[in-house]
Every structure is written in structure tokens, then in C-alpha cells.
Design an enzyme around this catalytic site. Structure first.
Site, mmCIF file in Angstrom:
data_model
loop_
_atom_site.group_PDB
_atom_site.id
_atom_site.type_symbol
_atom_site.label_atom_id
_atom_site.label_comp_id
_atom_site.label_asym_id
_atom_site.label_seq_id
_atom_site.Cartn_x
_atom_site.Cartn_y
_atom_site.Cartn_z
ATOM 1 N N HIS A 172 -38.854 -35.810 15.194
ATOM 2 C CA HIS A 172 -39.606 -36.931 15.161
ATOM 3 C C HIS A 172 -38.879 -38.129 14.960
ATOM 4 C CE1 HIS A 172 -43.312 -39.401 13.533
ATOM 5 N NE2 HIS A 172 -42.543 -39.965 14.503
ATOM 6 N N GLU A 174 -37.500 -45.157 17.879
ATOM 7 C CA GLU A 174 -36.803 -44.739 16.692
ATOM 8 C C GLU A 174 -35.713 -45.265 16.520
ATOM 9 O OE1 GLU A 174 -37.942 -42.212 14.515
ATOM 10 O OE2 GLU A 174 -39.998 -42.371 15.770
ATOM 11 N N HIS A 213 -35.610 -47.341 13.002
ATOM 12 C CA HIS A 213 -35.055 -46.545 11.977
ATOM 13 C C HIS A 213 -33.315 -46.637 12.304
ATOM 14 C CE1 HIS A 213 -38.800 -45.075 10.567
ATOM 15 N NE2 HIS A 213 -39.166 -44.805 11.690
#
Length: 226
Positions: A61, A115, A119
Site C-alpha cells: 500500500h 503515494e 508520502h
């Protein structure tokens, strides 16, 4: 007039603390893997990527920078956009180990872009874009959760297993305590959804988690088929 050393000292300390805080971008990573069976059997369902149904295995993930107080940075560099050319050499592994299950069906690029930009940009002091994705792929190889659980007699067979037993199996396999996140299927069963493992800020080694996400799991949880 004598200088106010007390005030001067406080200002110097505050300045030093400010520099220290700015230089320490984050404390550790959460490396998060999800079980596709638990993602897909909720009321929201799922859509397979355009390259086909993923394997019945845990998938990545994300690799998420975090602070020890439980907070986390996000969207740290608006100018650093996802660049597919940075991962051309590992695109096959990305499609296998980091597929998107969200709808509508996609070629995964939207997921990977999210992502990185949310992040990954917060890890740029340690990892550039290519290194960020390659690091996550290497961590996936080191943390083969399906094999670890299978070796402990815990299988994705729609059976129910104790949360304690699942945590103990993963800790035995990896050497560190995992965080377990559950979701609920259409029949309201609590089920194994995501596994959090902590990694040092260089992305190299698993570590004991400074803090774990709060678990909303029942004591017995289902490991659904996929």
C-alpha cells in the site's frame, strides 16, 4: 546596562531547537501491506488493474514517513511530481507487488503518483523517487507475510484466527511486532486488511515500532479468500 543573559539564552536555545526540528524530517517509516481479499469484499468492492487480476498475495500500500508522536508529514514538495521514467526498470515488479485495486480500473499510475506525492516527497532527504519505490519493493521481498502466516497454519481460507496468533506469527517471522488493521466485509465480519511494519528512516532495516496505529479488530478475525 547589563545584557539580559536569561532572555538571550532562551533565544539561542529556541533557535537551536528550530534548526534541529527542521533537520529531522521524520523518525521512521510505516511499511504497509494490504490483503486484496479484504479490500475487494467490502461494500465498496474493487476493480482489477488493466494488466489483470493481481496474485493472491499481500501487496504494497505504501511506505509512509512518520513521527514518534504518532503524527506524520505529507505532501512535502509540491514541485516533485511523479515521473514514470524513474521506475521504468522496475515497472514489472511494481505491477506485480504494488497494484491498484481502486475503481475505475487503471494502469496503476494514479495510485503510484498519489503515494509519491503524498508520502514519498517527505522522504526526499533520504530517498529520491527511484530509490523510494525500489526500497519498498525490497522491503516486500524481506517481509513475505503470506509465507509467514502460512507457515504458522494461518491461511486465506475464509477461516477465523485469533488476532494474537496472527501478531505472534508475524513477529516470529520478522522479529518485530506488527500493527494490524482490520476492515469489515459485507456480512460485518472483522477481517485482516493491512499489516504495518516499521522501518528505520533510511529505509534499510525493520525496527520495533515507536508507535503502532490503533487497532479496530475483533479478537477473532477472518482471513478472506481472494
Amino acid at each position: 546596562m547589563k545584557p539580559n543573559f536569561s532572555l538571550l539564552s532562551r533565544l539561542i536555545v529556541l533557535q537551536c531547537l528550530s534548526v534541529l526540528c527542521c533537520s529531522q524530517d521524520f523518525d521512521f517509516f510505516y511499511f504497509v501491506q494490504q490483503w486484496p481479499g479484504a479490500y475487494c469484499d467490502t461494500k465498496h468492492s474493487c476493480c482489477y488493474p488493466k494488466n489483470g487480476k493481481p496474485a493472491a498475495d499481500f501487496s504494497i500500500h505504501g511506505l509512509w514517513p512518520n513521527y514518534k508522536d504518532g503524527s506524520w508529514p505529507s505532501n512535502c514538495d509540491p514541485d516533485s511530481v511523479f515521473d514514470k521514467s524513474q521506475i521504468e526498470e522496475v515497472i514489472g515488479n511494481m505491477e506485480k507487488d504494488w497494484p491498484s485495486l481502486s475503481c475505475p480500473s487503471s494502469n496503476n499510475l494514479r495510485f503510484w503518483s498519489h503515494e509519491w506525492e503524498k508520502h514519498g516527497t517527505c522522504s526526499e532527504s533520504e530517498l529520491d523517487q527511484r530509490e523510494y519505490f525500489e526500497t519498498a519493493l525490497k522491503l516486500k521481498q524481506k517481509a513475505n507475510l503470506l509465507n509467514i502466516l502460512h507457515d504458522a497454519g494461518i491461511k486465506a481460507d475464509d477461516g477465523f484466527y485469533s488476532l494474537k496468533r496472527i501478531k505472534e506469527a508475524i513477529k516470529k517471522g520478522l522479529g518485530f511486532t506488527p500493527g494490524i488493521e482490520c476492515n469489515v466485509d459485507s456480512r460485518h465480519n472483522s477481517q485482516l486488511y493491512q499489516v504495518y511494519v516499521c522501518v528505520d528512516s533510511s529505509g534499510s532495516d525493520f525496527i520495533e515500532c515507536p508507535i503502532l496505529p490503533k487497532s479496530k479488530c475483533d479478537s477473532q478475525i477472518q482471513f478472506p479468500k481472494f
